[in-house]
Design a protein around this motif. Sequence first.
Motif, PDB file in Angstrom:
ATOM      1  N   LEU A   1       0.818  -1.216   0.000  1.00  0.00           N
ATOM      2  CA  LEU A   1       0.000   0.000   0.000  1.00  0.00           C
ATOM      3  C   LEU A   1       0.855   1.270   0.000  1.00  0.00           C
ATOM      4  O   LEU A   1       0.489   2.265  -0.628  1.00  0.00           O
ATOM      5  CB  LEU A   1      -0.930   0.001   1.214  1.00  0.00           C
ATOM      6  N   ALA A   2       1.991   1.240   0.690  1.00  0.00           N
ATOM      7  CA  ALA A   2       2.877   2.408   0.747  1.00  0.00           C
ATOM      8  C   ALA A   2       3.890   2.415  -0.392  1.00  0.00           C
ATOM      9  O   ALA A   2       4.605   3.400  -0.565  1.00  0.00           O
ATOM     10  CB  ALA A   2       3.610   2.447   2.086  1.00  0.00           C
ATOM     11  N   ASP A   3       3.957   1.320  -1.145  1.00  0.00           N
ATOM     12  CA  ASP A   3       4.961   1.142  -2.201  1.00  0.00           C
ATOM     13  C   ASP A   3       6.358   1.409  -1.637  1.00  0.00           C
ATOM     14  O   ASP A   3       7.139   2.183  -2.181  1.00  0.00           O
ATOM     15  CB  ASP A   3       4.682   2.066  -3.388  1.00  0.00           C
ATOM     16  N   LEU A   4       6.650   0.737  -0.533  1.00  0.00           N
ATOM     17  CA  LEU A   4       7.876   0.963   0.221  1.00  0.00           C
ATOM     18  C   LEU A   4       8.528  -0.383   0.550  1.00  0.00           C
ATOM     19  O   LEU A   4       7.836  -1.322   0.932  1.00  0.00           O
ATOM     20  CB  LEU A   4       7.541   1.708   1.522  1.00  0.00           C
ATOM     21  N   PRO A   5       9.850  -0.507   0.396  1.00  0.00           N
ATOM     22  CA  PRO A   5      10.515  -1.734   0.824  1.00  0.00           C
ATOM     23  C   PRO A   5      10.276  -1.986   2.312  1.00  0.00           C
ATOM     24  O   PRO A   5      10.505  -1.096   3.141  1.00  0.00           O
ATOM     25  CB  PRO A   5      11.989  -1.461   0.536  1.00  0.00           C
ATOM     26  N   THR A   6       9.816  -3.178   2.653  1.00  0.00           N
ATOM     27  CA  THR A   6       9.512  -3.496   4.040  1.00  0.00           C
ATOM     28  C   THR A   6      10.073  -4.863   4.422  1.00  0.00           C
ATOM     29  O   THR A   6      10.263  -5.740   3.580  1.00  0.00           O
ATOM     30  CB  THR A   6       7.988  -3.507   4.298  1.00  0.00           C
ATOM     31  N   ILE A   7      10.319  -5.009   5.724  1.00  0.00           N
ATOM     32  CA  ILE A   7      10.816  -6.260   6.300  1.00  0.00           C
ATOM     33  C   ILE A   7       9.948  -6.610   7.495  1.00  0.00           C
ATOM     34  O   ILE A   7       9.687  -5.755   8.360  1.00  0.00           O
ATOM     35  CB  ILE A   7      12.283  -6.111   6.761  1.00  0.00           C
TER      36      ILE A   7
ATOM     37  N   PRO B   1      14.161 -16.230  19.645  1.00  0.00           N
ATOM     38  CA  PRO B   1      14.634 -15.676  18.379  1.00  0.00           C
ATOM     39  C   PRO B   1      13.656 -14.651  17.827  1.00  0.00           C
ATOM     40  O   PRO B   1      12.514 -14.535  18.289  1.00  0.00           O
ATOM     41  CB  PRO B   1      14.681 -16.915  17.465  1.00  0.00           C
ATOM     42  N   ILE B   2      14.121 -13.879  16.868  1.00  0.00           N
ATOM     43  CA  ILE B   2      13.201 -13.061  16.081  1.00  0.00           C
ATOM     44  C   ILE B   2      12.994 -13.782  14.753  1.00  0.00           C
ATOM     45  O   ILE B   2      13.812 -14.602  14.346  1.00  0.00           O
ATOM     46  CB  ILE B   2      13.727 -11.631  15.860  1.00  0.00           C
ATOM     47  N   PHE B   3      11.895 -13.464  14.086  1.00  0.00           N
ATOM     48  CA  PHE B   3      11.550 -14.142  12.846  1.00  0.00           C
ATOM     49  C   PHE B   3      11.530 -13.105  11.729  1.00  0.00           C
ATOM     50  O   PHE B   3      10.640 -12.254  11.663  1.00  0.00           O
ATOM     51  CB  PHE B   3      10.199 -14.846  12.991  1.00  0.00           C
ATOM     52  N   ILE B   4      12.545 -13.160  10.870  1.00  0.00           N
ATOM     53  CA  ILE B   4      12.681 -12.214   9.765  1.00  0.00           C
ATOM     54  C   ILE B   4      11.948 -12.769   8.559  1.00  0.00           C
ATOM     55  O   ILE B   4      12.123 -13.927   8.197  1.00  0.00           O
ATOM     56  CB  ILE B   4      14.160 -11.992   9.417  1.00  0.00           C
TER      57      ILE B   4
ATOM     58  N   PRO C   1      17.504 -12.669   1.683  1.00  0.00           N
ATOM     59  CA  PRO C   1      18.925 -12.442   2.005  1.00  0.00           C
ATOM     60  C   PRO C   1      19.229 -10.986   2.334  1.00  0.00           C
ATOM     61  O   PRO C   1      19.982 -10.703   3.274  1.00  0.00           O
ATOM     62  CB  PRO C   1      19.648 -12.904   0.730  1.00  0.00           C
ATOM     63  N   SER C   2      18.650 -10.043   1.580  1.00  0.00           N
ATOM     64  CA  SER C   2      18.895  -8.627   1.863  1.00  0.00           C
ATOM     65  C   SER C   2      18.260  -8.216   3.183  1.00  0.00           C
ATOM     66  O   SER C   2      18.831  -7.425   3.946  1.00  0.00           O
ATOM     67  CB  SER C   2      18.355  -7.754   0.724  1.00  0.00           C
ATOM     68  N   ALA C   3      17.077  -8.744   3.462  1.00  0.00           N
ATOM     69  CA  ALA C   3      16.399  -8.431   4.722  1.00  0.00           C
ATOM     70  C   ALA C   3      17.256  -8.858   5.915  1.00  0.00           C
ATOM     71  O   ALA C   3      17.404  -8.118   6.896  1.00  0.00           O
ATOM     72  CB  ALA C   3      15.033  -9.114   4.766  1.00  0.00           C
ATOM     73  N   ILE C   4      17.840 -10.039   5.822  1.00  0.00           N
ATOM     74  CA  ILE C   4      18.681 -10.537   6.910  1.00  0.00           C
ATOM     75  C   ILE C   4      19.915  -9.651   7.075  1.00  0.00           C
ATOM     76  O   ILE C   4      20.321  -9.317   8.203  1.00  0.00           O
ATOM     77  CB  ILE C   4      19.077 -12.000   6.643  1.00  0.00           C
ATOM     78  N   LYS C   5      20.529  -9.239   5.960  1.00  0.00           N
ATOM     79  CA  LYS C   5      21.706  -8.365   6.034  1.00  0.00           C
ATOM     80  C   LYS C   5      21.359  -7.035   6.697  1.00  0.00           C
ATOM     81  O   LYS C   5      22.129  -6.507   7.506  1.00  0.00           O
ATOM     82  CB  LYS C   5      22.270  -8.124   4.634  1.00  0.00           C
ATOM     83  N   ILE C   6      20.202  -6.487   6.347  1.00  0.00           N
ATOM     84  CA  ILE C   6      19.800  -5.198   6.927  1.00  0.00           C
ATOM     85  C   ILE C   6      19.564  -5.337   8.420  1.00  0.00           C
ATOM     86  O   ILE C   6      20.006  -4.496   9.219  1.00  0.00           O
ATOM     87  CB  ILE C   6      18.537  -4.662   6.214  1.00  0.00           C
ATOM     88  N   VAL C   7      18.884  -6.395   8.823  1.00  0.00           N
ATOM     89  CA  VAL C   7      18.621  -6.605  10.245  1.00  0.00           C
ATOM     90  C   VAL C   7      19.930  -6.771  11.013  1.00  0.00           C
ATOM     91  O   VAL C   7      20.076  -6.280  12.136  1.00  0.00           O
ATOM     92  CB  VAL C   7      17.704  -7.832  10.446  1.00  0.00           C
ATOM     93  N   LYS C   8      20.912  -7.436  10.405  1.00  0.00           N
ATOM     94  CA  LYS C   8      22.202  -7.644  11.073  1.00  0.00           C
ATOM     95  C   LYS C   8      22.942  -6.334  11.333  1.00  0.00           C
ATOM     96  O   LYS C   8      23.832  -6.283  12.192  1.00  0.00           O
ATOM     97  CB  LYS C   8      23.078  -8.580  10.240  1.00  0.00           C
ATOM     98  N   LEU C   9      22.596  -5.287  10.603  1.00  0.00           N
ATOM     99  CA  LEU C   9      23.218  -3.990  10.845  1.00  0.00           C
ATOM    100  C   LEU C   9      22.787  -3.406  12.186  1.00  0.00           C
ATOM    101  O   LEU C   9      23.391  -2.448  12.677  1.00  0.00           O
ATOM    102  CB  LEU C   9      22.852  -3.016   9.714  1.00  0.00           C
ATOM    103  N   PHE C  10      21.714  -3.975  12.759  1.00  0.00           N
ATOM    104  CA  PHE C  10      21.191  -3.487  14.038  1.00  0.00           C
ATOM    105  C   PHE C  10      21.254  -4.613  15.073  1.00  0.00           C
ATOM    106  O   PHE C  10      20.264  -4.947  15.709  1.00  0.00           O
ATOM    107  CB  PHE C  10      19.747  -3.013  13.870  1.00  0.00           C
ATOM    108  N   GLY C  11      22.420  -5.219  15.225  1.00  0.00           N
ATOM    109  CA  GLY C  11      22.550  -6.418  16.033  1.00  0.00           C
ATOM    110  C   GLY C  11      22.871  -6.204  17.496  1.00  0.00           C
ATOM    111  O   GLY C  11      23.204  -7.157  18.190  1.00  0.00           O
ATOM    112  N   ARG C  12      22.777  -4.994  18.005  1.00  0.00           N
ATOM    113  CA  ARG C  12      23.161  -4.726  19.399  1.00  0.00           C
ATOM    114  C   ARG C  12      22.217  -5.413  20.389  1.00  0.00           C
ATOM    115  O   ARG C  12      22.639  -5.939  21.412  1.00  0.00           O
ATOM    116  CB  ARG C  12      23.168  -3.219  19.639  1.00  0.00           C
TER     117      ARG C  12
END
Length: 256
Positions: A187-193, A209-212, A221-232
Amino acid sequence: MEEDASTSGNSNISPQLVNEWIEIQDSLKKRLITDDEFDWKLPPMKDQDSEGMEENQDSNVEILKYVGGVDLSFSRNDSLIACATLVVLDISTLEVVHEDSSIIKLRIPYVPGFLAFREAPVLLELLKKMETTSPTLYPQVLMVDGNGLLHPRAPFLWISLLCHYWSLLKSLERSAGFGLACHLGVLADLPTIGIGKNAMWTTKSSLKPIFISVGHRVSLPSAIKIVKLFGRFRVPEPIRQADIRSKDFFRKHGLS
């Protein structure tokens, strides 16, 4: 998104309405894009090799900078009173550069499998408002506290958690569910995860765990990489900040 489903009830939802929702989901699903469709590149990962770093250093391609997160908190006294929050973080500093919240009375009770019809409208309003008020900070990708293709209407999509079975996931997409992350993304025409914090199947495991899952216009694969950027923390920072700030907003208005 913390709500006691046992108190939200769905006795007022007719089978006819549920059938309409299914038709809408199936119609929106035809517009769903599960491959990478965006005009930016991921920033280099800390453990990325030199070849990968050179690939990401293409000066003609914008690097991902703004990542959004959305979440809803609910009143303990009335499950129809909710606070929706949108935050945007600068990926280079992990600082929140935009925040907006809205307290609303939801008109639709919680119905398992159809969360998007309850929550997507207010989240979409926050995104549309930001396009007008803060367009330069508008998120390039949005994390959603909710599932995408990993959804109750797709009970076999737990396979999507295993990257080694990516080709199998692609073959299952036609029969996949359509969660909040997909619904909002289309609906927003926006990349989402999709970021699921609770398992849809009960196990005896003590792990949390979280479920990506794929939302829209971002591959797994890209979604997982993006989430890993916030791994604190266990929960990615955009979702974590949206959750914290929605609860704070509730408290400030005496509605927690």
